[in-house]
Design an enzyme around this catalytic site. Structure first.
Site, mmCIF file in Angstrom:
data_model
loop_
_atom_site.group_PDB
_atom_site.id
_atom_site.type_symbol
_atom_site.label_atom_id
_atom_site.label_comp_id
_atom_site.label_asym_id
_atom_site.label_seq_id
_atom_site.Cartn_x
_atom_site.Cartn_y
_atom_site.Cartn_z
ATOM 1 N N GLU A 199 -73.707 64.606 8.756
ATOM 2 C CA GLU A 199 -74.087 64.945 7.982
ATOM 3 C C GLU A 199 -75.085 65.664 8.642
ATOM 4 O OE1 GLU A 199 -77.473 63.495 4.206
ATOM 5 O OE2 GLU A 199 -76.955 62.300 5.749
ATOM 6 N N LYS A 331 -75.195 41.070 6.517
ATOM 7 C CA LYS A 331 -74.791 42.428 6.243
ATOM 8 C C LYS A 331 -74.917 43.078 4.511
ATOM 9 C CE LYS A 331 -72.021 42.095 9.953
ATOM 10 N NZ LYS A 331 -70.918 41.878 10.639
ATOM 11 N N ASP A 407 -74.538 46.856 15.149
ATOM 12 C CA ASP A 407 -73.437 46.815 14.057
ATOM 13 C C ASP A 407 -73.765 47.565 12.734
ATOM 14 O OD1 ASP A 407 -71.928 46.051 12.054
ATOM 15 O OD2 ASP A 407 -71.856 43.556 12.971
ATOM 16 N N HIS A 505 -79.785 72.083 2.629
ATOM 17 C CA HIS A 505 -78.570 71.229 2.261
ATOM 18 C C HIS A 505 -77.606 72.395 2.142
ATOM 19 C CE1 HIS A 505 -78.713 67.357 3.148
ATOM 20 N NE2 HIS A 505 -80.281 67.834 3.053
#
Ligand code: ADP
Length: 519
Positions: A199, A331, A407, A505
């Site tokens: 990004e 998660k 993770d 951006h």
């Protein structure tokens, strides 16, 4: 069939002489000339005819024999594959065969994988060579799918290092660029923070936040809690029996016994807390334990297994439904992590002076305070957020997680964060803080031992196990994550307050290259 120039010449000569001899034959019939009386040119034409016939017979004969030979073995195999893989073979050959050069030995294994004779997952153990297994799996996959893997690198990676630990059935690896934000001044120490991201703007923005923190004197962090959790679900015939076990587990006099059983899972595992929740006759038992420098899921699961086996003796009517009953909660967004914490709970703060807010962040303290109230607090409340009282904590968490071998799926709860911005020192300066209750990180185990991830941990000075004080590397990493989030929050919020977000951006995050399909 390959059409080369030689064939064209011989074909042309053949047809030309046949044409010439036929004309001569017709004239001889018309003039009643005996056929065996030939001129020199006719003799030359006959010799050329015989020569070209021999050449063409030899050429086509050899091709035919070669073709027949292959029909007997390889082609029979190919035909079989045709049905097995949905007749994609012709297309596949154009992709895979042209690009990868395979040896005869490899070819045999590739064929076996394509035909389904050898399962792809057995390649490593069958060949005893991880790199070769990857190559063979990759070519087989290209043939089966008819899709090229060109662009997915295969060389330059140690496939032994992931065997049995990080990834099954590898066919290559994905590259993610790593940028550096910093120096990040945290608790008097400087850190260069590695961020793996695609990004645009993210690293630059975090870097600007780091600068604002640095010139304001740095950030301070406190680790509030450290404990990984796992919550099995057990069932009884009645709610009364489930409650009996709940009271047993929550009785302080029983804790020591249970902890000694739990802690056998590892010399680093230390049971800290047991918390129960009942749903009818089902009991969810949330075990919390410290896990040294490991993120700790394996360790805590093993400890839970030990305790369940031990409990079965006292509660033989207990039915273990599952080692994880989602009350952990791993998660998935869940209030239990937001409220109770999971992994490392950290608060990190800084005071950004009025001057720095103006010069580095290009906004004002009042604008930031107002925006934070209306966006991160009120706006998130309106959206019914769960731990999402921040601007983009998960951006920084994910990038640092990817760079340091964490993770990535645990980004979900690890990004829980409330960002506070308040005016202090008579309204001149900005007090900014991030409170993150569930940062799940480790510096040993999982992806942390891979070469690139290990290099990033090394850059932060937290590689591997801390020999003097087990767990302090992982705790330090959690604090760095929180401080990097603080920097990210400061910078993005300032960009929004100053109305620069869309502009920057457009400049750094939107490609103006032609990205129309190349393949
Ligand atoms: P996780 O529990 O995070 O999945 P692993 O079980 O894969 O992690 O890795 C932890 C392993 O590392 C354990 O076998 C443990 O004994 C070992 N280890 C070595 N040093 C440490 C340390 N300082 N902290 C935690 N574990 C350590």
């Amino acid at each position: 069939m390959v059409v080369d120039t030689r064939n064209v010449v011989f074909f042309t000569v053949f047809f030309f002489v046949v044409h010439y001899l036929l004309i001569r034959w017709r004239e001889k019939i018309r003039n009643s000339t005996p056929i065996h009386v030939v001129t020199v040119s006719e003799m030359a034409a006959i010799i050329t005819f015989v020569g070209s016939c021999i050449y063409l017979l030899l050429y086509f004969g050899t091709t035919l024999v070669h073709h027949t030979h292959f029909s007997d073995d390889e082609e029979a195999e190919e035909t079989k594959n045709h049905s097995a893989i949905g007749c994609k073979f012709d297309v596949l050959l154009t992709h895979a065969e042209k690009k990868e050069t395979t040896t005869g030995e490899d070819e045999e294994v590739i064929q076996a994988v394509v035909s389904g004779k050898t399962p792809s997952y057995l390649l490593e153990s069958k060949l005893g060579d991880c790199k070769r297994a990857v190559f063979i799996r990759r070519v087989a996959l290209e043939r089966i799918t008819g899709k090229s893997l060109e662009g997915l690198p295969v060389d330059g990676f140690d496939y032994e290092s992931i065997l049995g630990q990080c990834c099954e059935m590898p066919v290559g690896y994905v590259q993610i660029p790593v940028g550096i934000a910093g120096p990040l001044l945290l608790d008097g120490m400087e850190f260069s923070v590695p961020m793996a991201t695609t990004e645009g703007c993210l690293v630059a923005s975090t870097n600007r936040g780091c600068k604002a923190i640095y010139v304001s004197g740095g950030a301070t962090s406190v680790l509030l809690k450290d404990g990984m959790t796992r919550a099995p679900i057990v069932r009884f015939a009645t709610a009364k029996r489930a409650a009996d076990l709940k009271f047993f587990l929550e009785e302080p006099l029983n804790f020591q016994n249970l902890a000694s059983v739990f802690d056998r899972s590892s010399r680093f595992a230390k049971l800290r807390k047991i918390q129960c929740a009942i749903a009818g006759r089902n009991l969810y038992i949330r075990f919390t334990c410290s896990t040294g420098d490991a993120m700790g899921m394996n360790m805590v699961s093993k400890g839970v297994q030990n305790v369940l086996e031990y409990l079965q003796a006292n509660f033989p009517d207990m039915d273990v439904i599952g080692i994880s009953g989602n009350y952990c909660s791993d998660k998935k967004p869940a209030a239990v992590n937001w409220i109770e914490g999971r992994g490392k709970s950290v608060v990190c703060e800084a005071i950004i002076t009025e001057d720095v807010v103006k010069k580095v962040l290009k906004t004002t303290v009042a604008s930031l305070v107002e925006l934070n109230m209306l966006k991160n607090l009120t706006g998130s409340a309106m959206a019914g957020a769960l731990g999402g009282f921040n601007a983009h904590a998960s951006n920084i968490v994910s990038a640092v997680f990817l760079a340091t071998g964490q993770d990535p799926a645990q980004n979900i709860e690890s990004s829980h964060c409330i960002t506070m911005m308040e005016a202090v020192n008579g309204g001149r300066d900005l007090h900014v803080s991030v409170t993150m209750p569930s940062i799940e990180v480790g510096t040993v185990g999982g992806g942390t031992q891979l070469a690139s991830q290990s290099a990033c941990l090394n850059l932060l000075g937290v590689k591997g196990a801390n020999k003097e004080w087990a767990g302090s590397n992982a705790r330090q990493l959690a604090k760095v994550v929180a401080a990097a989030v603080l920097a990210g929050e400061l910078s993005l919020m300032s960009a929004i307050a100053a109305g620069q977000l869309v502009k920057s951006h457009m400049k750094y995050n939107r490609s103006n290259k032609d990205i129309s399909a190349k393949f």
